[in-house]
Write an enzyme that holds these catalytic residues in place. Structure first.
Site, mmCIF file in Angstrom:
data_model
loop_
_atom_site.group_PDB
_atom_site.id
_atom_site.type_symbol
_atom_site.label_atom_id
_atom_site.label_comp_id
_atom_site.label_asym_id
_atom_site.label_seq_id
_atom_site.Cartn_x
_atom_site.Cartn_y
_atom_site.Cartn_z
ATOM 1 N N LYS A 91 -10.140 -38.422 -29.132
ATOM 2 C CA LYS A 91 -9.994 -38.907 -27.882
ATOM 3 C C LYS A 91 -8.855 -38.097 -27.104
ATOM 4 C CE LYS A 91 -6.657 -42.684 -29.146
ATOM 5 N NZ LYS A 91 -6.518 -43.810 -29.540
ATOM 6 N N LYS A 140 -33.884 -7.994 -31.289
ATOM 7 C CA LYS A 140 -33.777 -8.094 -30.030
ATOM 8 C C LYS A 140 -35.237 -8.654 -29.480
ATOM 9 C CE LYS A 140 -29.971 -8.477 -29.035
ATOM 10 N NZ LYS A 140 -29.255 -9.675 -28.321
ATOM 11 N N LYS A 166 -29.827 -9.078 -38.679
ATOM 12 C CA LYS A 166 -30.062 -10.489 -38.467
ATOM 13 C C LYS A 166 -31.135 -11.179 -37.474
ATOM 14 C CE LYS A 166 -27.026 -12.422 -35.678
ATOM 15 N NZ LYS A 166 -27.662 -12.627 -34.209
ATOM 16 N N ASP A 167 -31.743 -12.295 -37.515
ATOM 17 C CA ASP A 167 -32.253 -12.724 -36.459
ATOM 18 C C ASP A 167 -31.656 -12.989 -35.144
ATOM 19 O OD1 ASP A 167 -34.683 -13.132 -37.729
ATOM 20 O OD2 ASP A 167 -34.213 -15.251 -38.552
ATOM 21 N N GLU A 169 -30.277 -15.679 -32.560
ATOM 22 C CA GLU A 169 -30.030 -16.851 -32.853
ATOM 23 C C GLU A 169 -30.628 -18.039 -32.332
ATOM 24 O OE1 GLU A 169 -28.243 -14.882 -31.129
ATOM 25 O OE2 GLU A 169 -27.643 -15.977 -29.348
ATOM 26 N N GLY A 330 -22.196 -6.216 -26.727
ATOM 27 C CA GLY A 330 -22.425 -5.173 -26.163
ATOM 28 C C GLY A 330 -21.879 -3.886 -26.744
ATOM 29 N N GLY A 352 -27.189 -5.326 -31.097
ATOM 30 C CA GLY A 352 -28.518 -5.347 -30.817
ATOM 31 C C GLY A 352 -28.929 -4.274 -29.724
#
Ligand code: 1AE
Length: 403
Positions: A91, A140, A166-167, A169, A330, A352
């Protein structure tokens, strides 16, 4: 003597010490001075304490901006991240300008966290690569692509020389290339590459599904021959990551993607600092590799913050294996000297667009990175390395760097 969790917040108040004291009581026993003496004794083991303040800036409204540190008895918490975050910041995170910046966890709390199964050394052993940063490429556009196109993309990236693929996401809707079928198909391609080139390529498949099915799906992935899992640790929750990493049947590395992290760390006044969220917490939750925005790309993180984050993954002594930092977004070959200067040997260079956007295609894109990494580790400039690598020369012509 009972152990404590030390928590540092960045906040502002007329009196920082009073604010720390109010948090120490408010986030533990709720009230103190109003309690009768007998109750105070009974609740004392649960009471937090203000430990210190560090004023940073005097504000025009008469308040001081600064760091405050509060200690919490470790017995207030169960050994999991939901209990920790709710107990120290639940909280409180909604109570004006306050940012959670650091947590120091005692060994008795960390006992509940096996951490990464592989870590930096384990991953290097899997790949047999010990003397340079690793190289990863990102699919990509996975969504909606025919399976054969994905196989072609995988082969191009992998053949060019990356260590991991990697895939993306966002690859959840995968009817055209289902999770287990992808794992099996890409494994066959990796095996061909191992036979012809004598090196391994690991594929990180995006683990998705209802949270109560994740561990079963991960085990089925392992049975299907998976090398590694990509996991959206913040979207699913850090406890889901913790349960995957702690599962003895999930015997492969887990790579954490930072999706959603921008909802937590960028504000100077609110949220959870990136070095804690994507550094310490991802590592204790068990991520073997952690992606985060590099300081140079299109989705940038402030440099000192990125360096502290990497330090929390690699150097900080917290009793669990070290996780690989993966500064991302990038990244192109011209940035390799800067990446190496800032993050050193134990990092994964990840790209990518910087691979798929190469004028010669993804395979040439990977070759350009391989030449850049090998050259920089050998002490060459990129221009020198490019003299022996046409793909690197083309990449530098397109994206710059190498001066
Ligand atoms: C910080 C996350 C980076 C990421 O997920 C991603 O896809 C980067 O792609 P590129 O290298 O910027 O094209």
């Amino acid at each position: 003597m009972a152990e404590h969790i030390l928590v540092t917040y960045l906040t502002q108040a007329k009196d920082l010490l009073k604010k720390a004291e109010a948090i120490a009581v408010g986030m533990t026993v709720g009230s103190w001075t109003d309690l009768p003496a007998a109750k105070q004794e009974e609740l004392r083991p649960y009471l937090g304490a203000a430990v210190g303040t560090q004023p940073l800036e005097q504000l025009e409204n008469g308040e001081t901006r600064g760091l405050i540190t509060v200690s919490y008895p470790v017995g207030n918490f169960t050994r999991d991240i939901p209990s920790l975050l709710t107990g120290i910041f639940g909280k409180l995170s909604m109570d004006g300008k306050i940012k959670l910046v650091d947590i120091q966890l005692p060994p008795s709390f960390l006992q509940g966290f096996p951490g990464p199964k592989f870590g930096i050394d384990g991953l290097r052993n899997l790949l047999g690569v010990h003397d340079r940063p690793l190289l990863m490429s990102i699919f990509k556009s996975c969504l909606g692509l025919p399976f054969d196109d994905l196989k072609t993309q995988f082969r191009a990236q992998a053949e060019g020389g990356v260590d991991l693929v990697k895939d993306d996401e966002i690859f959840f809707a995968d009817e055209r290339a289902p999770f287990l079928e992808r794992i099996q198909a890409f494994k066959r391609i990796s095996q061909e590459i191992e036979e012809t080139q004598g090196r391994k390529v690991l594929y990180a498949a995006n683990l998705t599904g209802p949270v109560n099915e994740l561990n079963d799906r991960a085990k089925r992935a392992v049975e299907a021959g998976a090398d590694c899992l990509l996991f959206n640790g913040l979207a699913f929750g850090l406890d889901a990551l913790h349960r995957l990493a702690a599962d003895p049947d999930v015997t492969i590395p887990i790579m954490a993607h930072p999706a959603l992290a921008g909802a937590y760390y960028p504000s100077p006044d609110y949220g959870i600092a990136a070095p804690l969220l994507l550094g310490t917490l991802m590592r204790i939750a068990g991520a073997d590799l952690v992606l985060f925005p590099s300081p140079y790309g299109n989705v940038a993180m402030e440099k000192q913050e990125a360096l502290r984050l990497a330090n929390n993954l690699v150097t900080a002594e917290i009793g669990v294996k070290r996780s690989f930092p993966v500064p991302s977004a990038g990244i192109h070959p011209g940035l390799v000297p800067q990446l190496y200067a800032d993050f050193g040997l134990d990092q994964v260079v990840n790209a990518g667009g910087g691979i798929h956007g190469h004028p010669g295609g993804a395979s040439a894109g990977a070759q350009a990175f391989v030449a850049a990494i090998k050259g920089v580790v050998a002490g060459k400039t990129l221009q020198e390395a490019a003299q022996e690598s046409e793909p690197l020369a083309q990449a530098l012509a397109k994206w710059g760097g190498g001066k």
